[in-house]
Write a protein that holds these residues in place. Sequence first.
Motif, mmCIF file in Angstrom:
data_model
loop_
_atom_site.group_PDB
_atom_site.id
_atom_site.type_symbol
_atom_site.label_atom_id
_atom_site.label_comp_id
_atom_site.label_asym_id
_atom_site.label_seq_id
_atom_site.Cartn_x
_atom_site.Cartn_y
_atom_site.Cartn_z
ATOM 1 N N LEU A 355 98.035 -50.486 -67.748
ATOM 2 C CA LEU A 355 98.480 -50.212 -66.385
ATOM 3 C C LEU A 355 99.678 -51.088 -66.043
ATOM 4 C CD1 LEU A 355 94.955 -50.162 -64.719
ATOM 5 C CD2 LEU A 355 96.439 -48.197 -65.061
ATOM 6 N N PRO A 356 100.553 -50.583 -65.174
ATOM 7 C CA PRO A 356 101.713 -51.403 -64.799
ATOM 8 C C PRO A 356 101.261 -52.666 -64.074
ATOM 9 C CG PRO A 356 101.540 -49.449 -63.398
ATOM 10 C CD PRO A 356 100.555 -49.277 -64.502
ATOM 11 N N LYS A 357 102.051 -53.712 -64.235
ATOM 12 C CA LYS A 357 101.724 -54.996 -63.595
ATOM 13 C C LYS A 357 101.720 -54.836 -62.072
ATOM 14 C CE LYS A 357 102.936 -59.770 -64.825
ATOM 15 N NZ LYS A 357 101.698 -60.066 -65.525
ATOM 16 N N PHE A 358 100.797 -55.466 -61.422
ATOM 17 C CA PHE A 358 100.661 -55.450 -59.957
ATOM 18 C C PHE A 358 100.447 -54.043 -59.399
ATOM 19 C CE2 PHE A 358 103.893 -58.872 -60.855
ATOM 20 C CZ PHE A 358 102.964 -59.912 -60.872
ATOM 21 N N ASP A 359 99.819 -53.180 -60.216
ATOM 22 C CA ASP A 359 99.623 -51.807 -59.740
ATOM 23 C C ASP A 359 98.665 -51.733 -58.541
ATOM 24 O OD1 ASP A 359 97.559 -52.498 -61.763
ATOM 25 O OD2 ASP A 359 96.749 -50.544 -61.193
ATOM 26 N N GLU A 360 97.820 -52.773 -58.399
ATOM 27 C CA GLU A 360 96.877 -52.757 -57.271
ATOM 28 C C GLU A 360 97.526 -53.268 -55.983
ATOM 29 O OE1 GLU A 360 96.456 -56.968 -58.831
ATOM 30 O OE2 GLU A 360 97.068 -54.997 -59.536
ATOM 31 N N PHE A 361 98.773 -53.755 -56.097
ATOM 32 C CA PHE A 361 99.454 -54.318 -54.934
ATOM 33 C C PHE A 361 100.104 -53.196 -54.140
ATOM 34 C CE2 PHE A 361 102.620 -56.808 -52.625
ATOM 35 C CZ PHE A 361 101.874 -57.924 -52.274
ATOM 36 N N ILE A 362 99.730 -53.063 -52.861
ATOM 37 C CA ILE A 362 100.275 -51.995 -52.022
ATOM 38 C C ILE A 362 101.590 -52.474 -51.428
ATOM 39 C CG2 ILE A 362 99.890 -50.611 -49.943
ATOM 40 C CD1 ILE A 362 96.832 -51.015 -50.554
ATOM 41 N N PRO A 363 102.681 -51.762 -51.671
ATOM 42 C CA PRO A 363 103.980 -52.230 -51.181
ATOM 43 C C PRO A 363 104.009 -52.308 -49.660
ATOM 44 C CG PRO A 363 104.141 -49.987 -52.012
ATOM 45 C CD PRO A 363 102.782 -50.479 -52.388
ATOM 46 N N GLY A 364 104.868 -53.177 -49.157
ATOM 47 C CA GLY A 364 104.907 -53.411 -47.719
ATOM 48 C C GLY A 364 105.794 -52.455 -46.959
ATOM 49 N N ASP A 365 106.257 -51.355 -47.596
ATOM 50 C CA ASP A 365 107.170 -50.443 -46.903
ATOM 51 C C ASP A 365 106.494 -49.146 -46.486
ATOM 52 O OD1 ASP A 365 106.728 -49.420 -49.369
ATOM 53 O OD2 ASP A 365 108.846 -49.202 -49.937
ATOM 54 N N VAL A 366 105.157 -49.165 -46.373
ATOM 55 C CA VAL A 366 104.451 -47.954 -45.937
ATOM 56 C C VAL A 366 104.764 -47.736 -44.464
ATOM 57 C CG1 VAL A 366 102.198 -46.897 -45.584
ATOM 58 C CG2 VAL A 366 102.604 -48.301 -47.602
ATOM 59 N N SER A 367 105.299 -46.567 -44.139
ATOM 60 C CA SER A 367 105.718 -46.307 -42.756
ATOM 61 C C SER A 367 104.604 -45.608 -41.981
ATOM 62 C CB SER A 367 106.964 -45.411 -42.750
ATOM 63 O OG SER A 367 106.620 -44.129 -43.255
ATOM 64 N N ALA A 368 104.774 -45.561 -40.675
ATOM 65 C CA ALA A 368 103.788 -44.891 -39.826
ATOM 66 C C ALA A 368 103.704 -43.404 -40.152
ATOM 67 C CB ALA A 368 104.147 -45.099 -38.360
ATOM 68 N N LYS A 369 104.839 -42.816 -40.578
ATOM 69 C CA LYS A 369 104.844 -41.375 -40.874
ATOM 70 C C LYS A 369 104.073 -41.073 -42.153
ATOM 71 C CE LYS A 369 109.126 -40.098 -38.526
ATOM 72 N NZ LYS A 369 110.481 -39.565 -38.677
ATOM 73 N N SER A 370 104.260 -41.953 -43.164
ATOM 74 C CA SER A 370 103.592 -41.682 -44.443
ATOM 75 C C SER A 370 102.123 -42.077 -44.403
ATOM 76 C CB SER A 370 104.294 -42.434 -45.578
ATOM 77 O OG SER A 370 104.182 -43.824 -45.378
#
Length: 391
Positions: A355-370
């Motif tokens: 699995l890619p490194k840090f795959d469990e890390f949710i990026p901080g750019d999730v917007s209200a629309k998505s």
Amino acid sequence: MAALTQTRGHSGHGHSHGHHHHHDNVYLTSKNKNDAGVRITRIGLASNLGMAIAKGVGGYMFNSKAMVADAFHSVTDLASDILTLATISWSLRPPTDKFPVGFGKIESLGSLGVSGMLLTGGLWMLWGSTLSLYSHFFLDPAAAAELMAHAHSHGHSHGHDHGHGAPSIHAAWLAAGTVAVKEWLYHATMKVARERKSSVLASNAVHHRVDSLTGIVTLAVILGANFVQNAAWLDPVGGLLISLMVIKAGAENTVASVMELADRSIDDEVKGSIGKQVRKALADVPEGHVTQLREVTGIKSGQNYLVDLEISVPNNWTVEHVRDVEDNVRARVGGKVRGVRKVRVRFVPKETKTLPKFDEFIPGDVSAKSSPEPEDEHDHDDGNGHHHKHQ
């Protein structure tokens, strides 16, 4: 000891004289007063207290900036030891609902406080020594006296010519005494360290030797200022040298403390020790079931290591299979690697690609629309995973 770069075995104490940022403090906190390691450690602690007071008072009375600087050095060492005693039991307390990863960061915060004090004190000493040198070389005696009186608004002269006079020869006896005590502590502590094969005591012994060396600097500048003609400037030079050592130690420990508070990864040496014990635990898995350690990560929290492992297992394994492996791994790593307080294991099927490194890390750019919030406050879950909407 908490965080000075002085090779203290403090769960890291690192006075840039080479060190651990945090050592096992068992010798400071043990109740077994008959133990040789406990005894010599406590003698060292008591001697640091006595010498810090003696050097501070003696440096002031005998007009020696180098000795005052050395006294401050001793005080900060002592403060870190006391801080260690104050925080160690707290930092080792088990986690609670409010503090789910334990209390280790309390020691990291304390370490930051001591190293900040060390850095600030070193800068203050540097300023005082620089002023003394400037007034000695560039000002006439009257202007120099006025400058130094202004700098030390409490009038740091009491008849000692405001920084121009040489330190009293009596300060030399005090400096020689501290060197003798520290050399004795070095040899006595190292003797026990060799008998016990204790790296903690060995680093404490080296720390005593470093203190002995700063005492020799102090002694040299006091003698030089008294016996070399027109060499009163040697004393502030000695204070300057010691202040630079203190600043270096304070800066290194401050950086180390900030990095620990910012959750930098555990170092490669600890990762290697953990990996070695995990592989030994996995070797106990019944033959025919190939398991593999894929990654070791984790953070340091005071003296505590919080470890994350990724282990690949056969695709057809059940939860019971992986639970057994997890229990074995946790018991082995926790029992063999000092400081490990939490082991979290992630299992992945070995037939899948890595699995890619840090795959469990949710990026901080999730917007209200998505990722919209539920639109209707009457939304509810019926308990079977089905959402119902009341219009």
